[in-house]
Design a protein around this motif. Sequence first.
Motif, short mmCIF file in Angstrom:
data_model
loop_
_atom_site.label_atom_id
_atom_site.label_comp_id
_atom_site.label_asym_id
_atom_site.label_seq_id
_atom_site.Cartn_x
_atom_site.Cartn_y
_atom_site.Cartn_z
N UNK A 382 46.58 45.56 28.50
CA UNK A 382 47.69 45.12 29.33
C UNK A 382 47.23 44.86 30.76
N UNK A 383 46.38 45.74 31.28
CA UNK A 383 45.90 45.58 32.65
C UNK A 383 45.05 44.32 32.78
N UNK A 384 44.16 44.10 31.82
CA UNK A 384 43.32 42.90 31.86
C UNK A 384 44.18 41.65 31.81
N UNK A 385 45.14 41.63 30.91
CA UNK A 385 45.98 40.44 30.77
C UNK A 385 46.87 40.23 31.99
N UNK A 386 47.38 41.33 32.56
CA UNK A 386 48.27 41.20 33.71
C UNK A 386 47.51 40.68 34.92
N UNK A 387 46.24 41.05 35.05
CA UNK A 387 45.44 40.58 36.17
C UNK A 387 44.90 39.16 35.96
N UNK A 431 36.18 38.08 41.09
CA UNK A 431 37.38 38.57 41.79
C UNK A 431 38.41 39.09 40.79
N UNK A 432 38.59 38.38 39.67
CA UNK A 432 39.52 38.84 38.64
C UNK A 432 39.07 40.19 38.08
N UNK A 433 37.79 40.29 37.78
CA UNK A 433 37.28 41.52 37.17
C UNK A 433 37.37 42.69 38.14
N UNK A 434 37.13 42.43 39.40
CA UNK A 434 37.26 43.49 40.41
C UNK A 434 38.69 43.99 40.49
N UNK A 435 39.66 43.07 40.36
CA UNK A 435 41.06 43.47 40.37
C UNK A 435 41.40 44.32 39.16
N UNK A 436 40.81 43.98 38.02
CA UNK A 436 41.03 44.78 36.80
C UNK A 436 40.50 46.20 36.99
N UNK A 437 39.28 46.33 37.48
CA UNK A 437 38.68 47.65 37.68
C UNK A 437 39.48 48.48 38.67
N UNK A 438 39.95 47.83 39.73
CA UNK A 438 40.74 48.55 40.73
C UNK A 438 42.03 49.08 40.13
N UNK A 439 42.71 48.25 39.34
CA UNK A 439 43.96 48.70 38.69
C UNK A 439 43.70 49.86 37.75
N UNK A 440 42.63 49.78 36.98
CA UNK A 440 42.33 50.85 36.02
C UNK A 440 42.05 52.16 36.73
#
Length: 449
Positions: A382-387, A431-440
């Motif tokens: 869900x986090x990956x898809x939302x980001x 940038x997308x992947x960094x946002x995913x890691x930050x959310x997790x």
Amino acid sequence: MWLRPACAVQRLAVRTLHVSASSTQRAPLTLNGIEHPTDDYTNIPASILRRVHPAPQLPYLDGQPLNLLRTEIERILGPKYESIRAPSPVVSTRLNFDELGFPEDHPGRRPSDTYFVNRGTCLRTHTSAHQMETFRANHLRWLLTADVFRRDEIDSSHYPVFHQMEGASVWDEAAFAPGGSVEKECEAMEAQLAQAQMEIADDVSLDEAGGWQPQHLAQSPRAAELTVRHLKATLNTLVYGLFQPRWAVESEGGEPLKVRWIPAFFPFTSPSFEVEVWFRGKWLEILGCGVVQQPILNRAGLADKVGWAFGLGLERIAMVLFSIPDIRLFWSEDRRFSSQFCRPADGTLPLMTFKPYSKYPPCYKDISFWLPGSFHENDLFETVRDCAGDLVEDVACIDQFVHPKTKRESRCYRVNYRSMDRNLENEHVNALHAAVLDRLRREFRLEIR
């Protein structure tokens, strides 16, 4: 729920409930103009909120394969079945689960699998959520099309929003009399099927399929038997109508279309079945069906009636018939996609194969972390898809191990970022992947390795 794959059921049995701590402090949610309170079950991300509409959209849009498929099913089954466009997907958990006989411990009731507005309200997970109210409104023979929402894995055949069609038919006792309308319809359909190039394997015992309902055995065994007979004739006719035109073109030596019936279990029908078709070298699961549980009809004010219901996934069938390789394509606004699905002048389902218009290179990024005390992989998906939205093609677990000394478990998931319409620059993906890691890290307290 209609057509949940067996492997998914096995996974569900071992899943761990996880509700984000931040959900308890959310403001009310406004969905389709109605404000809903939130609580500890609230788990609908922004990416899903954007997909919530007052009624399903894609199966009614020009240039949509789902539109072509929906209208073809309605044409095959004919005007006896009323076509219903589902209302808002925001439903009570009573309609989605309780009224349909789902046990309290059913995995579908968990926030790990269902999008909850709050504990008493969710986004429908299947078209059967409208069975009760549709029957209660005195619709007796109908086809209802809806968008449904489920938290699930990320790959080419899974998407958190997809579309189902529910069909049902019920009759009162008089219709089951010898020579009555149900028997006549059965005879007419069976006569046509006898002339069809079709091989039907149906040796399912009633015990395997859940058996007759006690009320039917005691009060209306003939009605129950004719209901199953009508159900099978109807759905064999539907499968033949959908697949035979392509099978006739693709098969070698004019072989008959092969269909088989297998036993199934659904809380809201008994006996229950699944229908599969042999197509392009393998058995494809097409739909789930069965005799409607009598308590559902009783509560809907139709205690004097007996009938059947079925449910099928539109994307699943459309992907096979049109050779569409990725479920994300149904949401594409690219004209190179929609222009391929124009309805022929005769109004029938076109015998066409989707022509890919691009194949951009993938960009892989890994996520490695130590498992926290409570973790559900659907939270990761869900986090990956939302980001990243539809820029993520799939997410798969590629490694896991347990540290020999600390006994901590580690997992590594590989994320494949790929656009269907353009080439992705590495800077954008980073940038997308960094946002995913930050959310997790922030929301699930994952310790990234």
